[in-house]
Design a protein around this motif. Structure first.
Motif, PDB file in Angstrom:
ATOM      1  N   VAL A  67       0.842  -1.182   0.000  1.00 10.58           N
ATOM      2  CA  VAL A  67       0.000   0.000   0.000  1.00 10.58           C
ATOM      3  C   VAL A  67       0.885   1.243   0.000  1.00 10.58           C
ATOM      4  N   VAL A 100      -4.351   5.927   0.070  1.00 13.17           N
ATOM      5  CA  VAL A 100      -5.369   6.036   1.119  1.00 13.17           C
ATOM      6  C   VAL A 100      -4.621   6.207   2.430  1.00 13.17           C
ATOM      7  N   PRO A 101      -4.834   7.325   3.117  1.00 11.54           N
ATOM      8  CA  PRO A 101      -4.081   7.597   4.350  1.00 11.54           C
ATOM      9  C   PRO A 101      -4.219   6.458   5.353  1.00 11.54           C
ATOM     10  N   ASN A 102      -3.198   6.219   6.090  1.00 16.24           N
ATOM     11  CA  ASN A 102      -3.222   5.183   7.116  1.00 16.24           C
ATOM     12  C   ASN A 102      -3.716   5.771   8.432  1.00 16.24           C
ATOM     13  N   GLN A 103      -4.955   5.447   8.766  1.00 12.46           N
ATOM     14  CA  GLN A 103      -5.551   6.051   9.968  1.00 12.46           C
ATOM     15  C   GLN A 103      -4.918   5.533  11.256  1.00 12.46           C
ATOM     16  N   LEU A 104      -4.263   4.409  11.179  1.00 16.34           N
ATOM     17  CA  LEU A 104      -3.566   3.933  12.376  1.00 16.34           C
ATOM     18  C   LEU A 104      -2.470   4.918  12.732  1.00 16.34           C
ATOM     19  N   VAL A 133     -17.151   3.130  13.249  1.00 15.10           N
ATOM     20  CA  VAL A 133     -17.860   2.419  14.310  1.00 15.10           C
ATOM     21  C   VAL A 133     -17.245   1.041  14.488  1.00 15.10           C
ATOM     22  N   ILE A 134     -16.713   0.795  15.661  1.00 12.93           N
ATOM     23  CA  ILE A 134     -16.188  -0.538  15.946  1.00 12.93           C
ATOM     24  C   ILE A 134     -17.244  -1.261  16.770  1.00 12.93           C
ATOM     25  N   LEU A 135     -17.751  -2.334  16.197  1.00 14.23           N
ATOM     26  CA  LEU A 135     -18.906  -2.997  16.794  1.00 14.23           C
ATOM     27  C   LEU A 135     -18.506  -4.270  17.528  1.00 14.23           C
ATOM     28  N   ARG A 185      -8.396  -0.374  21.020  1.00 15.54           N
ATOM     29  CA  ARG A 185      -8.402   0.318  19.736  1.00 15.54           C
ATOM     30  C   ARG A 185      -8.409   1.822  19.927  1.00 15.54           C
ATOM     31  N   LEU A 225      -3.433   0.402  18.004  1.00 19.48           N
ATOM     32  CA  LEU A 225      -3.005   1.227  16.881  1.00 19.48           C
ATOM     33  C   LEU A 225      -1.505   1.053  16.686  1.00 19.48           C
ATOM     34  N   LEU A 242       0.489  -0.761  13.660  1.00 17.96           N
ATOM     35  CA  LEU A 242       1.489  -0.047  12.874  1.00 17.96           C
ATOM     36  C   LEU A 242       2.810  -0.811  12.863  1.00 17.96           C
ATOM     37  N   THR A 299      -3.513  -5.501  11.769  1.00 21.32           N
ATOM     38  CA  THR A 299      -4.392  -4.725  12.644  1.00 21.32           C
ATOM     39  C   THR A 299      -5.402  -5.577  13.382  1.00 21.32           C
ATOM     40  N   ARG A 300      -5.563  -6.811  12.953  1.00 23.19           N
ATOM     41  CA  ARG A 300      -6.578  -7.652  13.576  1.00 23.19           C
ATOM     42  C   ARG A 300      -7.939  -6.960  13.556  1.00 23.19           C
ATOM     43  N   SER A 301      -8.244  -6.393  12.426  1.00 19.93           N
ATOM     44  CA  SER A 301      -9.574  -5.819  12.280  1.00 19.93           C
ATOM     45  C   SER A 301     -10.068  -6.143  10.879  1.00 19.93           C
ATOM     46  N   ALA A 306     -11.393  -7.113  15.398  1.00 25.36           N
ATOM     47  CA  ALA A 306     -12.413  -6.101  15.617  1.00 25.36           C
ATOM     48  C   ALA A 306     -13.206  -5.931  14.327  1.00 25.36           C
ATOM     49  N   VAL A 307     -14.491  -5.717  14.473  1.00 21.13           N
ATOM     50  CA  VAL A 307     -15.358  -5.489  13.320  1.00 21.13           C
ATOM     51  C   VAL A 307     -15.602  -3.997  13.167  1.00 21.13           C
ATOM     52  N   ILE A 308     -15.184  -3.459  12.049  1.00 18.63           N
ATOM     53  CA  ILE A 308     -15.472  -2.051  11.770  1.00 18.63           C
ATOM     54  C   ILE A 308     -16.645  -2.022  10.817  1.00 18.63           C
ATOM     55  N   LEU A 309     -17.734  -1.442  11.292  1.00 14.19           N
ATOM     56  CA  LEU A 309     -18.987  -1.513  10.546  1.00 14.19           C
ATOM     57  C   LEU A 309     -19.295  -0.217   9.824  1.00 14.19           C
ATOM     58  N   MET A 325     -17.407   5.081   2.148  1.00 18.09           N
ATOM     59  CA  MET A 325     -17.231   4.214   3.303  1.00 18.09           C
ATOM     60  C   MET A 325     -16.160   3.160   3.041  1.00 18.09           C
ATOM     61  N   SER A 384     -13.538   3.566   1.263  1.00 18.49           N
ATOM     62  CA  SER A 384     -12.262   4.231   1.430  1.00 18.49           C
ATOM     63  C   SER A 384     -11.977   4.498   2.909  1.00 18.49           C
ATOM     64  N   SER A 401      -8.878   2.930   5.044  1.00 15.56           N
ATOM     65  CA  SER A 401      -7.910   3.782   5.723  1.00 15.56           C
ATOM     66  C   SER A 401      -7.590   3.262   7.118  1.00 15.56           C
ATOM     67  N   ARG A 402      -8.432   2.378   7.595  1.00 10.67           N
ATOM     68  CA  ARG A 402      -8.190   1.748   8.904  1.00 10.67           C
ATOM     69  C   ARG A 402      -7.319   0.509   8.760  1.00 10.67           C
ATOM     70  N   ARG A 403      -6.916   0.213   7.565  1.00 10.71           N
ATOM     71  CA  ARG A 403      -6.079  -0.935   7.262  1.00 10.71           C
ATOM     72  C   ARG A 403      -6.611  -2.247   7.826  1.00 10.71           C
ATOM     73  N   ALA A 449      -6.225  -2.704  -2.631  1.00 11.50           N
ATOM     74  CA  ALA A 449      -5.931  -2.812  -1.207  1.00 11.50           C
ATOM     75  C   ALA A 449      -5.098  -4.059  -0.912  1.00 11.50           C
TER      76      ALA A 449
END
Lengths: 336, 336
Positions: free
Chosen positions: A16, A61-65, A107-109, A129, B65, B69, B74-76, B106-109, B122, B124, B128-130, B152
DNA sequence: ATTTGCAATGTTAACGTTGTCATTTGTCGT
DNA sequence: ACGACAAATGACAACGTTAACATTGCAAAT
């Protein structure tokens, strides 16, 4: 189609792109690229154009981490619900996410599945997180969970209830009073053999308490309480366990509809209004479906969407009241 | 209770503890603390005890985070659904999250709300959360979205459909065939004035295509198609738009139940079996509720939970088939 | 012709972890 | 008694970004 392929399709030779990859391509330093993303006005139009072209070409795509780490702002919020599948909590998640996603929050669910240990675990996983806030249905089941939240130092919204000692913000309604309202209504209707069916989570129990206290205070027989599995089908056969019952308060609309299905089989369901029902049924939640079936379902209406939306607003601002009672409404239709 | 208080309750003097804070307290270096968390066997029991005590005292929660990095893991996972509120997709989210959460993911919804632009946005945001993978309902609506996903370089699961040119993995069923099955059944029952009600998203349209093609091929009149809002109440009045109709395929159970409610008002709903219904109704999804109402709802059963669960398994492993057809089942009850 | 000031860019050191090497001990075999 | 080796610990540079502070030019003001 054909078996396994490398996940990254041949489109790009992997990896990436980073800020500095873009920078190199555009012939600038990485900070300039960073500025093009965040503060475009600081960059000369000509340079900006070059950088933007490079970003597009690389699909940057920026790395939000990394952003989160550098700025200590993750733009994410943790959401903990007991369960999301066919439950009214989905409305709450939708409500808060509609409020938050446009603002750039993720949103992390997580689901606790009504299990205290899993709840603590998910709370901790959520916190790891570094969300900027936590929104949860109900309150932490254990003192450990509560401590975790307090220590995190972030806004916390507890919902779907009005806890006596909230951690921070609250968006909910009074479950005890909901039970009171139902009991009053049923007794006023002349019913005296009441029952409560549904879960035994803290919120359901509060409803039961209000229901039980009030029914007895008003002179009805001591209500029975039947704890059921979480799926509505269990309540179809609940009738067998409740001989002589003439009114039922179900912990949610799904249970209520399930119970009505049992009544129908037993020939105890009428097409007419509430007064003609041999057994009155009141649900909670006001599922759209309840309005559509026959007889239509009387219920305690709770606006799950508004709860989510309000919770989101509460964690976004520090100002104003932190504890909001969204109330409920006893909606009377044909079932009771 | 009383107005605004600082979010972090007095419990701790702010600032989330880091590895090195724990290290200092335990009198070791941060790397040792890191090892106590990840590779406890490498640390002497005595040291480990001291570190663990320090972690407890400080309430240390690792910063995922930073972990993400440093390790590029990221385990998401990112999950994109059209909507989560009272929809069958909630089952899918539950299924995949039950599979993934125990593994530490983790589930990012995110919700696209059936909007292509929002979907791209969304997607993108998710990327960005990788996340280590993306699971989405359907396929990207735009070529931009698809390119984003391909670039990606992570596993992608498309669900609830069987796209012709999938990006990577697929867990779904054939929506066209579902339409075919319903049309066949209805025509075989002697119906010939068919209609399709519901959304106009790609999956609903595939169902419509199968339905329409088959009905005509079998000699029924050309079916009508009514595009409705996403809420079931809209379908209550759908009947008025469909004079002379004798069979309806609804894009989902909620619409089906709404339409039945309209039929009931019009006196066109019988308590008896399908053959006696003036207008047959078939839904899709097999909501628990459909089984409980009267007349019980005939439907195309789709296992949303299994779709989620299968999608999760597909992104977890690279081996085995990447495209799984979970199928569907025409469940005949009393409505049609 | 300087100085001043601002617009445009760059350098460096964080952020909290982990990977990859050291380094320090102590044990053992000969 | 000496090196070899392993167990236990540590130093340091990454990871990709941003904040805080330089450094350049060049135009305007003196």
């Amino acid at each position: 189609m054909s078996g396994q392929m490398s996940t990254a399709s041949p489109e790009e030779p992997h990896s990436v792109p980073t800020l500095s990859a873009v920078a190199k391509l555009a012939g600038v330093s990485s900070i300039t690229v960073s500025r093009v993303v965040r503060l475009p006005d600081l960059v000369a139009p000509e340079t900006r154009g070059r950088v933007e072209a490079a970003m597009r070409e690389l699909g940057y795509v920026p790395n939000q981490l990394a952003v989160g780490l550098a700025r200590a702002r993750t733009r994410s919020i943790g959401v903990l619900v007991p369960t999301i599948a066919n439950s009214i909590f989905a409305d709450t998640v939708q409500g808060l996410s509609d409020e938050l996603e446009p603002l750039g929050y993720a949103v992390i669910l997580a689901q606790s599945r009504y299990d205290a240990a899993r709840e603590d675990h998910m709370l901790s996983a959520l916190l790891s997180r570094r969300p900027e806030a936590i929104i949860m249905v109900g309150s932490p089941a254990t003192e450990d969970g509560a401590r975790l939240l307090r220590r995190a130092g972030i806004p916390v919204a507890e919902t779907w209830d009005l806890p006596a000692a909230p951690i921070d913000a609250v968006a909910g309604f009074n479950n005890y009073d909901a039970g009171v309202a139902v009991a009053r209504h049923l007794v006023a209707q002349g019913r005296d053999s009441l029952a409560f069916i549904g879960g035994d989570d803290p919120r359901a129990t509060r409803r039961w308490n209000g229901f039980n206290d009030t029914a007895q205070a008003l002179g009805a027989k001591a209500p029975r309480r039947l704890v059921l599995d979480r799926n509505a089908s269990g309540s179809v056969v609940a009738l067998a366990e409740l001989p002589g019952v003439d009114a039922v308060f179900a912990a949610n609309d799904a249970h209520a509809i399930g119970f009505m299905s049992g009544l129908r089989k037993a020939g105890l369901l009428r097409d007419g209004p509430a007064a003609e029902q041999p057994v009155a049924v009141i649900g909670l939640g006001d599922l759209e479906m309840g309005r559509l079936i026959a007889p239509s379902l009387s219920t305690i209406r709770v606006n799950g969407d508004a709860i989510g939306c309000t919770a989101a607003k509460l964690i976004l601002t520090r100002a104003g009241p932190r504890h909001i009672d969204l109330g409920f409404e006893l909606v009377l239709r044909d079932s009771g």
